[in-house]
Design a protein around this motif. Structure first.
Motif, short mmCIF file in Angstrom:
data_model
loop_
_atom_site.label_atom_id
_atom_site.label_comp_id
_atom_site.label_asym_id
_atom_site.label_seq_id
_atom_site.Cartn_x
_atom_site.Cartn_y
_atom_site.Cartn_z
N ILE A 1 0.99 -1.24 -0.06
CA ILE A 1 -0.15 0.20 0.10
C ILE A 1 0.80 1.28 -0.03
O ILE A 1 2.02 1.34 0.63
CB ILE A 1 -1.13 0.06 1.33
CG1 ILE A 1 -2.00 1.08 1.00
CG2 ILE A 1 -0.22 0.15 2.37
CD1 ILE A 1 -3.22 0.99 1.98
N LEU A 2 0.51 2.03 -1.06
CA LEU A 2 1.42 3.47 -1.06
C LEU A 2 0.37 4.65 -0.46
O LEU A 2 -0.99 4.61 -0.74
CB LEU A 2 1.47 3.67 -2.42
CG LEU A 2 2.42 2.74 -3.11
CD1 LEU A 2 2.74 2.94 -4.46
CD2 LEU A 2 3.78 2.69 -2.39
N MET A 3 1.01 5.63 0.48
CA MET A 3 0.28 6.59 1.09
C MET A 3 0.54 8.09 0.77
O MET A 3 1.65 8.09 0.80
CB MET A 3 0.06 6.49 2.65
CG MET A 3 -0.66 7.46 3.34
SD MET A 3 -0.93 7.02 5.25
CE MET A 3 0.79 7.48 5.68
N ASN A 4 -0.15 9.01 0.39
CA ASN A 4 0.08 10.22 0.04
C ASN A 4 -0.67 11.43 1.05
O ASN A 4 -1.96 11.02 1.00
CB ASN A 4 -0.16 10.73 -1.37
CG ASN A 4 0.15 12.15 -1.42
OD1 ASN A 4 -0.70 12.96 -1.35
ND2 ASN A 4 1.29 12.43 -2.01
N CYS A 5 -0.09 12.09 1.95
CA CYS A 5 -0.98 13.19 2.92
C CYS A 5 -0.53 14.53 2.61
O CYS A 5 0.38 14.74 2.51
CB CYS A 5 -0.83 12.49 4.18
SG CYS A 5 -1.19 10.95 4.60
N SER A 6 -1.90 15.07 2.89
CA SER A 6 -1.75 16.58 3.00
C SER A 6 -2.17 17.16 4.18
O SER A 6 -3.04 16.48 4.84
CB SER A 6 -2.66 17.22 2.21
OG SER A 6 -4.01 17.08 2.01
N HIS A 7 -1.22 18.06 4.90
CA HIS A 7 -1.61 18.31 6.32
C HIS A 7 -1.74 20.28 6.45
O HIS A 7 -0.54 20.68 6.71
CB HIS A 7 -0.23 17.85 7.23
CG HIS A 7 -0.05 16.48 7.22
ND1 HIS A 7 -0.98 15.37 7.72
CD2 HIS A 7 1.04 15.87 6.78
CE1 HIS A 7 -0.25 14.28 7.55
NE2 HIS A 7 0.82 14.58 6.95
N PRO A 8 -2.81 20.58 6.15
CA PRO A 8 -3.07 22.00 6.10
C PRO A 8 -2.87 22.61 7.38
O PRO A 8 -2.23 23.76 7.45
CB PRO A 8 -4.33 22.33 5.44
CG PRO A 8 -5.08 20.95 5.68
CD PRO A 8 -4.08 19.94 5.61
N LEU A 9 -2.99 21.81 8.77
CA LEU A 9 -2.99 22.51 10.05
C LEU A 9 -1.82 21.65 10.86
O LEU A 9 -1.94 21.97 12.09
CB LEU A 9 -4.30 22.27 10.40
CG LEU A 9 -5.36 23.34 9.81
CD1 LEU A 9 -6.84 22.98 10.65
CD2 LEU A 9 -5.05 25.10 9.75
N GLY A 10 -0.98 21.03 10.28
CA GLY A 10 -0.08 20.13 11.27
C GLY A 10 -0.10 18.66 10.80
O GLY A 10 -1.32 18.29 10.32
N SER A 11 0.94 18.00 11.28
CA SER A 11 0.76 16.59 10.86
C SER A 11 -0.36 15.79 11.64
O SER A 11 -0.53 15.88 12.75
CB SER A 11 2.27 16.15 11.49
OG SER A 11 2.33 14.71 11.22
N PHE A 12 -1.00 15.24 10.56
CA PHE A 12 -2.10 14.30 11.33
C PHE A 12 -3.07 14.92 12.12
O PHE A 12 -3.55 14.45 12.96
CB PHE A 12 -1.57 13.03 11.70
CG PHE A 12 -0.93 12.00 10.79
CD1 PHE A 12 -1.42 11.46 9.73
CD2 PHE A 12 0.42 12.08 11.06
CE1 PHE A 12 -0.50 10.67 8.72
CE2 PHE A 12 1.20 11.30 10.12
CZ PHE A 12 0.74 10.73 9.05
#
Length: 758
Positions: A640-651
């Protein structure tokens, strides 16, 4: 025995008189008669021919051995009792009462419980001055025990020869005698049989300046620490290696020097730049002021290496307008919000009774330091012009201009005539005279008396209280005349009026201020001359004005009545991502004001929900912070491959994570999740399952072309469905990735990069 004979030839060497010296010499010559008990290097010696006083016995022992015996434990006592012969006078031992403490004279150490061996009910100091001790050897009762005795009694000497030498214990400990040997009681920081080893401490990182008198980083090593300019040690600047093998403290750290915290000046703002922490070395702070206020002091301050600012914080002072004076024949009443005749001050003008204002009633000080107009003038009111009566004369006094307010006109008649009417007329505050002009007629009048609190001054032209006699009345300071000032005997034999009374001057009635109390003392009537009134305020309010007012002789109070104003607390603002809701009972951020804090969706409050302004001008707590909600961290592991965006901080709230699988696997579950306001993900994390394509290839080999067409149709339908789902996911992703339009979106793929065709 040559040494003993030599001592006898010079008895002064004993430090005693001739008789004592003879005894000692006798004892020395009888040396061959002494019995020795030797146990290793430490030996006991006793005499069996002569008895001595305690002092002589000790001198004897010190001359040929070490000293009278010093006993250290019960085992040694048992040994001595077993080997020594019984003697009727018993034996002196080396302990004596010094400064009321039993002390071993050979070692200068106090008697310990371990070595103590007193006989029953001893020591008793019987007969007093029993400062020396004998030991019962082979006695029927209390064998081996001790008794305190007078030092002049004669007993046998019990001596010992020490085994400790000057070099024993490496000179790093006390040499302790034992039977047949000695042990070393090492000083702190040393150990080993001969105290030959030194305790070590752990090595310190490079940097401190150290000295090692007993070896590198050993007992008594000292290290000093220094910091660069602008930084100071947090901890001790000097550490020492202790006997325990530990340093006196943990190694210190260098922290930036702190300056006193600064606050925005009243009616101003503060903007700071901090390089090493809030209000520390090299921090710089700029000050500004609101409209209508000007800065008094430096615009910018910097925190120096000494922990001091480069100057004092400035003040924001209200702009000043020219000072106004009270009007001639008028009064000035001003309200000053920021100081006398400062920005926003308002001044109202009024005129005395009998005068009228020409000009503006109220002026205000503007932000330019100018009044909104020019001060007005007070002019006296005018009365009609008077004429001289027939057979008489007219004499007027004009204080403010001919026939104006307070002008007085006196009438008189010729000889043989008396006045019929008032002697004096006065121009009143209504622009009218106090009466009509009189006529001249002959007259006699009654005798007049001085009024209470006043004086009478009369002029008699033709005899006491006769025609043309005039009488003037005056009052003491603080009292005013109620009635005419001057009376004149008229042609009818009557005075022009009744004699006046002197009454205390009245001041305006005062009321208690709002949220305050009033306490008055009246000497001549309520709110009259010499009355004093004191003002006080309730808890949470402060007085703005004089505490005490006094009614003056002019009928005016010594100052304006004060006001009770609510105590002010520092102004509050809503923290980032939050809201502020305040209730003000007595003014913005004043006493009893309460402020409640709340946070936006996806954020939680860290701190008090509500604060209240106390009577001391302080809030009951500090404003809280709004911190973003955080979801559990996700991890993507192959396939599984994961791509994340964090506009207000990590997770954290608003974070979006997309998932896909490596070649040969398909995604089972949602392709993306979002961190929700409740700190939970919008869905479970998907998994990757192996594709079924290899199985389909085997089936096609056996089923032929028809099967190929069927499989192609199925695959086409799956691809179309996958494409529709992918487009739908992209629209959802746009919404998830932009919870707030002004926030940036960042993302990093885990383990691989997405295929651009997907």
């Amino acid at each position: 025995m040559g040494s003993a004979v030599g001592l006898c030839s010079s008895p002064r060497a004993w430090g005693c008189d001739w008789n004592i010296a003879r005894l000692l010499c006798f004892a020395a010559i009888s040396w061959v008669l002494m019995t020795q008990m030797e146990v290793g290097a430490w030996t006991y010696h006793y005499g069996d021919k002569s008895d001595y006083s305690w002092e002589v016995a000790r001198n004897f022992c010190r001359s040929f051995y070490t000293d009278l015996v010093a006993i250290q434990n019960q085992r040694e006592i048992a040994y001595l009792n077993s080997v020594l012969p019984h003697h009727r006078t018993y034996y002196w031992i080396g302990i004596r009462k010094i400064n009321n403490v039993w002390t071993w004279v050979g070692t200068s150490k106090a008697l310990t419980k371990e070595a103590e061996n007193w006989a029953s009910r001893e020591p008793n100091n019987k007969g007093r001055n029993q400062d020396c001790v004998e030991m019962y050897i082979k006695r029927d009762n209390d064998a081996g025990r001790w008794n305190d005795e007078r030092c002049q009694k004669k007993k046998r000497a019990l001596c010992y020869q020490a085994s400790c030498q000057s070099s024993s214990c490496s000179q790093r400990g006390d040499c302790v005698e034992t039977i047949g040997n000695y042990t070393c009681d090492c000083y702190p920081g040393f150990y080993g049989l001969e105290c030959e080893h030194v305790v070590r401490c752990k090595n310190l990182d490079p940097g401190p300046d150290c000295s090692h008198p007993l070896g590198e980083y050993s007992y008594n090593s000292t290290c000093k620490f220094l910091c660069q300019e602008g930084f100071e040690l947090q901890g001790l600047d000097t550490l020492q290696c202790l006997e325990s093998g530990n340093w006196t403290a943990e190694a210190p750290e260098c922290a930036a020097v702190k300056c006193p915290a600064l606050a925005a000046p009243g009616r101003g703002g503060l903007n700071c730049t901090h390089w090493h922490g809030d209000f520390t070395y090299n921090s710089s702070c700029a000050f500004s002021c609101e409209t209508g206020f000007v800065r008094n002091g430096s615009e910018t301050l910097e925190c120096t290496a000494l922990g001091q600012w480069t100057g004092l914080p400035p003040l924001c002072e209200a702009i000043k307008c020219p000072m106004l004076d009270s009007l001639s024949r008028g009064q000035l009443n001003c309200s000053h919000w920021h100081g006398d005749f400062m920005y926003n001050s308002t001044c109202s003008f009024s005129c005395e009774t009998g005068f009228v204002r020409i000009g503006s009633e109220t002026l205000e000080c503007t932000a330019l330091g100018q009044w909104t107009g020019s001060p007005p003038l007070c002019e006296a009111l005018k009365c009609p012009v008077l004429a001289t009566p027939g057979r008489g004369q007219l004499n007027c006094t004009n204080w403010h201009g001919d026939f104006t307010y307070n002008s007085t006109c006196a009438f008189s008649c010729e000889t043989g005539f008396v006045r019929n009417g008032s002697e004096t007329l006065e121009c009143t505050a209504l622009g009218q005279w106090t009466g009509h002009p009189p006529h001249c007629e002959a007259v006699k009048c009654p005798v007049l008396d001085s009024p209470d609190r006043g004086q009478l001054n009369c002029t008699h032209r033709h005899g006491d209280f006769t025609y043309n006699s005039t009488c003037a009345f005056s009052c003491e300071t603080g009292f005013v005349r109620n009635g005419s000032e001057t009376l004149e005997c008229t042609a009818l034999g009557q005075w022009t009026g009744h004699p006046p009374r002197c009454e205390a001057v009245k001041c305006p009635v005062l009321d208690s201020p709002g949220r305050g109390q009033l306490k008055c003392t009246h000497w001549h009537g309520d709110f009259t001359y010499n009355s004093t009134c004191a003002f006080s305020c309730e808890t949470g309010f402060v007085r703005n004005g004089s505490e005490m007012l006094e009614c003056t002789a002019l009928g005016q109070w010594s100052d304006h009545p004060p006001l009770c104003e609510a105590v002010m607390c520092p102004g509050l603002a809503a923290p980032g991502r939050g809201r502020l809701n305040c209730t003000h009972w007595y003014g913005d951020f004043a006493y009893n004001s309460t402020c409640a804090f709340s946070c936006e969706t996806g954020f939680v409050r860290n701190g008090s929900e509500t604060v209240e302004c106390t009577a001391l001008g302080q809030w009951t707590g500090s404003p809280p912070l709004c911190e973003v909600m955080r979801c559990p961290k996700l991890r993507g592991l192959e396939p599984i491959l994961m791509n994340c965006s964090h506009p207000l901080g990590s997770f954290s709230y608003g974070s979006v994570c997309r998932f896909r699988c490596t070649q040969g696997y398909f995604l089972n579950g949602t392709s993306r999740v979002r961190c929700q306001p409740d700190a939970h993900w919008s869905d479970k994390m998907p998994t990757c399952q192996e594709e079924a394509a290899p199985y389909f290839k085997q089936v096609l080999l056996y089923m032929g072309g028809g099967a190929v067409a069927l499989v192609a149709l199925l695959l086409t339908g799956m691809l179309i469905a996958l494409l529709i789902k992918r487009l739908s996911d992209k629209e959802e992703e746009k919404t998830l990735l932009n919870p707030t339009s002004d926030l940036g979106v960042t993302g990093v793929f885990t383990n691989a990069t997405f295929d651009s065709n997907l």
